[in-house]
Each structure stands twice: as C-alpha cells, then as structure tokens.
Design an enzyme around this catalytic site. Structure first.
Site, mmCIF file in Angstrom:
data_model
loop_
_atom_site.group_PDB
_atom_site.id
_atom_site.type_symbol
_atom_site.label_atom_id
_atom_site.label_comp_id
_atom_site.label_asym_id
_atom_site.label_seq_id
_atom_site.Cartn_x
_atom_site.Cartn_y
_atom_site.Cartn_z
ATOM 1 N N ASP A 15 0.859 -1.190 0.000
ATOM 2 C CA ASP A 15 0.000 0.000 0.000
ATOM 3 C C ASP A 15 0.893 1.238 0.000
ATOM 4 O O ASP A 15 1.651 1.455 0.943
ATOM 5 C CB ASP A 15 -0.893 0.028 1.252
ATOM 6 C CG ASP A 15 -1.962 -1.053 1.211
ATOM 7 O OD1 ASP A 15 -2.186 -1.641 0.134
ATOM 8 O OD2 ASP A 15 -2.567 -1.304 2.274
ATOM 9 N N GLY A 41 -3.126 -5.806 1.447
ATOM 10 C CA GLY A 41 -3.789 -6.885 0.709
ATOM 11 C C GLY A 41 -4.586 -7.717 1.697
ATOM 12 O O GLY A 41 -4.124 -7.982 2.815
ATOM 13 N N LYS A 42 -5.790 -8.109 1.302
ATOM 14 C CA LYS A 42 -6.669 -8.786 2.266
ATOM 15 C C LYS A 42 -6.101 -10.106 2.751
ATOM 16 O O LYS A 42 -6.256 -10.465 3.922
ATOM 17 C CB LYS A 42 -8.044 -8.996 1.645
ATOM 18 C CG LYS A 42 -8.754 -7.691 1.460
ATOM 19 C CD LYS A 42 -10.165 -7.838 1.007
ATOM 20 C CE LYS A 42 -10.914 -6.590 1.409
ATOM 21 N NZ LYS A 42 -11.104 -6.486 2.858
ATOM 22 N N GLY A 43 -5.429 -10.857 1.856
ATOM 23 C CA GLY A 43 -4.850 -12.130 2.277
ATOM 24 C C GLY A 43 -3.719 -11.906 3.265
ATOM 25 O O GLY A 43 -3.670 -12.529 4.339
ATOM 26 N N GLU A 141 -9.620 -10.936 -4.000
ATOM 27 C CA GLU A 141 -8.578 -10.142 -4.663
ATOM 28 C C GLU A 141 -7.635 -11.031 -5.476
ATOM 29 O O GLU A 141 -6.565 -10.598 -5.885
ATOM 30 C CB GLU A 141 -7.784 -9.318 -3.631
ATOM 31 C CG GLU A 141 -8.613 -8.190 -3.022
ATOM 32 C CD GLU A 141 -7.828 -7.317 -2.060
ATOM 33 O OE1 GLU A 141 -8.261 -6.168 -1.833
ATOM 34 O OE2 GLU A 141 -6.802 -7.777 -1.496
ATOM 35 N N GLY A 221 -19.700 -2.727 11.274
ATOM 36 C CA GLY A 221 -18.849 -1.650 11.765
ATOM 37 C C GLY A 221 -19.026 -1.446 13.260
ATOM 38 O O GLY A 221 -18.974 -2.403 14.039
ATOM 39 N N THR A 248 -9.293 1.002 8.804
ATOM 40 C CA THR A 248 -8.659 0.223 7.736
ATOM 41 C C THR A 248 -8.294 -1.179 8.228
ATOM 42 O O THR A 248 -7.646 -1.320 9.262
ATOM 43 C CB THR A 248 -7.362 0.908 7.245
ATOM 44 O OG1 THR A 248 -7.649 2.275 6.993
ATOM 45 C CG2 THR A 248 -6.830 0.247 5.994
ATOM 46 N N ASP A 252 -10.689 -7.465 7.898
ATOM 47 C CA ASP A 252 -9.721 -8.558 7.722
ATOM 48 C C ASP A 252 -9.331 -9.153 9.079
ATOM 49 O O ASP A 252 -9.198 -10.375 9.219
ATOM 50 C CB ASP A 252 -8.470 -8.053 6.999
ATOM 51 C CG ASP A 252 -8.787 -7.529 5.604
ATOM 52 O OD1 ASP A 252 -9.750 -8.021 4.982
ATOM 53 O OD2 ASP A 252 -8.075 -6.617 5.139
HETATM 54 P P1 ADP Z 1 -15.201 -3.959 6.858
HETATM 55 O O1 ADP Z 1 -13.856 -3.390 7.238
HETATM 56 O O2 ADP Z 1 -15.094 -5.237 6.070
HETATM 57 O O3 ADP Z 1 -16.166 -2.969 6.261
HETATM 58 P P2 ADP Z 1 -16.533 -3.608 9.412
HETATM 59 O O4 ADP Z 1 -16.260 -2.141 9.280
HETATM 60 O O5 ADP Z 1 -17.937 -4.062 9.526
HETATM 61 O O6 ADP Z 1 -15.832 -4.448 8.234
HETATM 62 O O7 ADP Z 1 -15.684 -4.085 10.677
HETATM 63 C C1 ADP Z 1 -15.527 -5.423 11.022
HETATM 64 C C2 ADP Z 1 -15.763 -5.626 12.497
HETATM 65 O O8 ADP Z 1 -14.818 -4.850 13.257
HETATM 66 C C3 ADP Z 1 -17.137 -5.179 12.952
HETATM 67 O O9 ADP Z 1 -18.083 -6.216 12.803
HETATM 68 C C4 ADP Z 1 -16.894 -4.830 14.409
HETATM 69 O O10 ADP Z 1 -16.925 -5.994 15.201
HETATM 70 C C5 ADP Z 1 -15.461 -4.292 14.392
HETATM 71 N N1 ADP Z 1 -15.497 -2.819 14.252
HETATM 72 C C6 ADP Z 1 -15.353 -2.087 13.124
HETATM 73 N N2 ADP Z 1 -15.468 -0.758 13.360
HETATM 74 C C7 ADP Z 1 -15.670 -0.644 14.698
HETATM 75 C C8 ADP Z 1 -15.869 0.475 15.592
HETATM 76 N N3 ADP Z 1 -15.864 1.743 15.150
HETATM 77 N N4 ADP Z 1 -16.061 0.196 16.913
HETATM 78 C C9 ADP Z 1 -16.062 -1.058 17.375
HETATM 79 N N5 ADP Z 1 -15.907 -2.147 16.580
HETATM 80 C C10 ADP Z 1 -15.704 -1.945 15.271
#
Ligand code: ADP
Length: 306
Positions: A15, A41-43, A141, A221, A248, A252
């Site tokens: 990256d 990279g995701k892997g 990917e 999230g 970020t 993964d």
């Molecule tokens: P991606 O990066 O694939 O979009 P997510 O953003 O859903 O995935 O994040 C994956 C996991 O990480 C979530 O299900 C949650 O458990 C944790 N996570 C991500 N963001 C937060 C946050 N702001 N606070 C607490 N846990 C988080």
C-alpha cells in the site's frame, strides 16, 4: 492433527499512501506528503492478524521478484506466518496507490500484479498445505477460478471461510462451501443484487443464507455483527465500544479471528464475539497490519482495559 490452524489463500499488496490537501481531478497534479509504504492486501492482512493472535498460520499467495515482494514476505515472517506457500515471480508485486485527504476520504488505484497470476494450478500444487490446515480462508482479490479450485482442494474435515471482497456474484459451488460467508453491508448488497429485500441486516442474513452457504456473518462496523445459520437462526453479536482512530483492515482482522476460533471448536456466535473484540482493537490504532492486536491485547480490551 493439523499443522496449521489457518491457511489464508489470497492477495498481498504494497500500500503506497500519500496524504494530500485535495485529491487530484482529471489532468491535475497536486503535491502531497512523504510516501508511506505499508504491507497490505486482504490475504496478507488476514494472515498477519491470525498469527499475531497466536494461530499457527500459513499464507498461499504470489508476490513479484522485487523489493515490494521482499517487504511483504518480511512482514509476514515477522508476524510469525509460515510463508512456505508464498510464490515469487510471474508479475510485479500487487500495489495499491492511495491518496488520503484531510477528512480521511481516499482514492485508490490497485494494480493486482502477481495476485492476478495466483492460478488454480498453484492451488493444486499446494495440496499438502490444504491437507495440513484446519480452516481455509480466502477473499476475492485473486482470480475467481482460483477460489473455485480452493473449494475443490479442501481436506474432508476442514472448514472454508470466505469474505467476498471486492464483491461479485458467486458460483453456487463456492457459496455452498462457505461456513461462514462473511460480508459487510456493501458486500451483502452486491451478492444479493435484486433479491435484497427489507432494510434490516437480519433480513439480508436470512436471504443470504437461503442462497446456499452453511452459515453467514454480516459485519456492521461500530454496530458489531450478526451471525446466521439454519440451526441457530439469526443472532446479534454486540459491538465493543472503543474510540475509533482508523477502521482500515478491521474486516480482515475480524475474519481472521473468526476463522481461527471456529477451528478451535467455538460456536459461530462465540467466535464472532471474539472477532468483534479483535476488530474493535484494530480500529483503535492507525493502519491495517500495524493495528492488529495480540491475544493479550484483545483480552485486555474485553476487560475494558484499553
Ligand atoms: P469492513 O472493514 O469489512 O467494512 P466492518 O467495518 O464491519 O468491516 O468491521 C468489522 C468488524 O470490526 C465489525 O463487525 C466490528 O466488530 C469491528 N469494528 C469495526 N469498526 C468498529 C468500531 N468503530 N467500533 C467497534 N468495533 C468496530
């Protein structure tokens, strides 16, 4: 007995990140910060996340015979990943060119490079790794035909975990092997396409499950995640409250932790609760691989000590 808790088959990228005041428009040149180079990279991210937690982890990937390839191999080895399955050559190392503006919005161009040359034949040649691995995890990917070959190469008792990112429609053979299929909101919408009904993640999980995977996880999230299987129905996994610095690579880290814990015999809900702690820990620090916690750090977070 398995030699590896987790085999990750997937991408490894360098990256290349530059901070800018404003992302350039067509035909425009802007001056930015010093270049920062991060292993990604995701892997590669998943393998580092699992190894950092203490999982015996191997990576099957392809990098170029160049400086970025060596950097990626070094970072995997430093995290404790077995790189016996990392192939070298055939194309330059995959690169992501990332510009980030002060609000955190980014523009990214990816050159898949060697990741696009990880071929079904490479999977067949790594049969001994598949037989030695309790859980096999992959993402999109790398070429889809390579993912199909991964599914065909699984040892009889091993478990297959897929995060379909970047998302695209999946062949039935791949969907049927997923245990679980792990998606965020965006990935759920692409996989479901026209069959997306209802606005609630619980609905997406049910419709995804009906498409054939043995189980489904939807990550949400800061809202946590939910898990779904025919036997247990849909179960919410609470999020862990943290001050988010950089999300970020959180997905993964979540996927790696979930895959590893499933292999230790935990239920989907238990493994997802652990993975949510790992994902939350990952967002409390900048970067992807640099932000991944050790098992002790993940447990400290559970106790509210971080
Ligand atoms: P991606 O990066 O694939 O979009 P997510 O953003 O859903 O995935 O994040 C994956 C996991 O990480 C979530 O299900 C949650 O458990 C944790 N996570 C991500 N963001 C937060 C946050 N702001 N606070 C607490 N846990 C988080």
């Amino acid at each position: 007995m398995y030699d590896y808790d987790l085999l990750v088959v997937g991408s490894a990228n360098a990256d290349l990140v530059i901070g800018v005041e404003r992302r350039p428009g067509a035909g425009e040149t802007v001056l930015g910060s010093d270049l920062a180079v991060h292993p990604g990279g995701k892997g590669g991210n998943q393998a580092v996340a699992a190894a950092r937690l203490g999982a015996r982890t191997a990576l099957l990937a392809r990098v170029g015979d160049d400086d970025y390839g060596r950097l990626l191999l070094d970072s995997q080895r430093a995290a404790g990943v077995d790189t016996v399955g990392v192939l070298v050559g055939g194309a330059p190392t995959g690169v992501a060119l990332i510009t980030v503006d002060p609000s955190g919005d980014n523009s990214i161009v990816v050159s898949p490079g060697a990741n696009g040359r990880l071929a079904p034949g490479d999977v067949r040649a790594a049969a001994s790794l598949f037989h030695a691995s309790r859980v096999v995890s992959t993402q999109l990917e790398i070429p889809l035909e390579t993912v199909v070959e991964v599914v065909r190469s699984l040892a009889p008792d091993s478990r297959f975990v897929l995060n379909p990112s970047p998302p695209r429609p999946l062949p039935q053979e791949v969907l049927a092997a997923c245990d679980p299929l792990i998606v965020n909101e965006h990935e759920a919408k692409v996989i479901l396409g026209d069959s997306l009904v209802g606005g609630r993640p619980e609905d997406w999980a049910r419709v995804l499950l009906a498409k054939g995977p043995r189980s489904v996880v939807v990550t949400l999230g800061a809202e946590g995640a939910l898990v779904a299987s025919a036997a247990q129905g849909v179960v919410r996994v609470p999020s862990v409250k943290v001050a988010a610095v950089d999300t970020t690579g959180a997905g993964d880290a979540f996927t790696a932790a979930l895959a590893w814990r499933l292999g230790t015999g935990e239920s989907l809900a238990e493994a997802a609760a652990y993975a949510a702690r790992v994902g939350a820990a990952a967002v409390t620090k900048a970067g992807a691989q640099e932000s991944y916690p050790t098992a002790a750090e993940a447990e400290a977070l559970e106790a509210g000590a971080l």
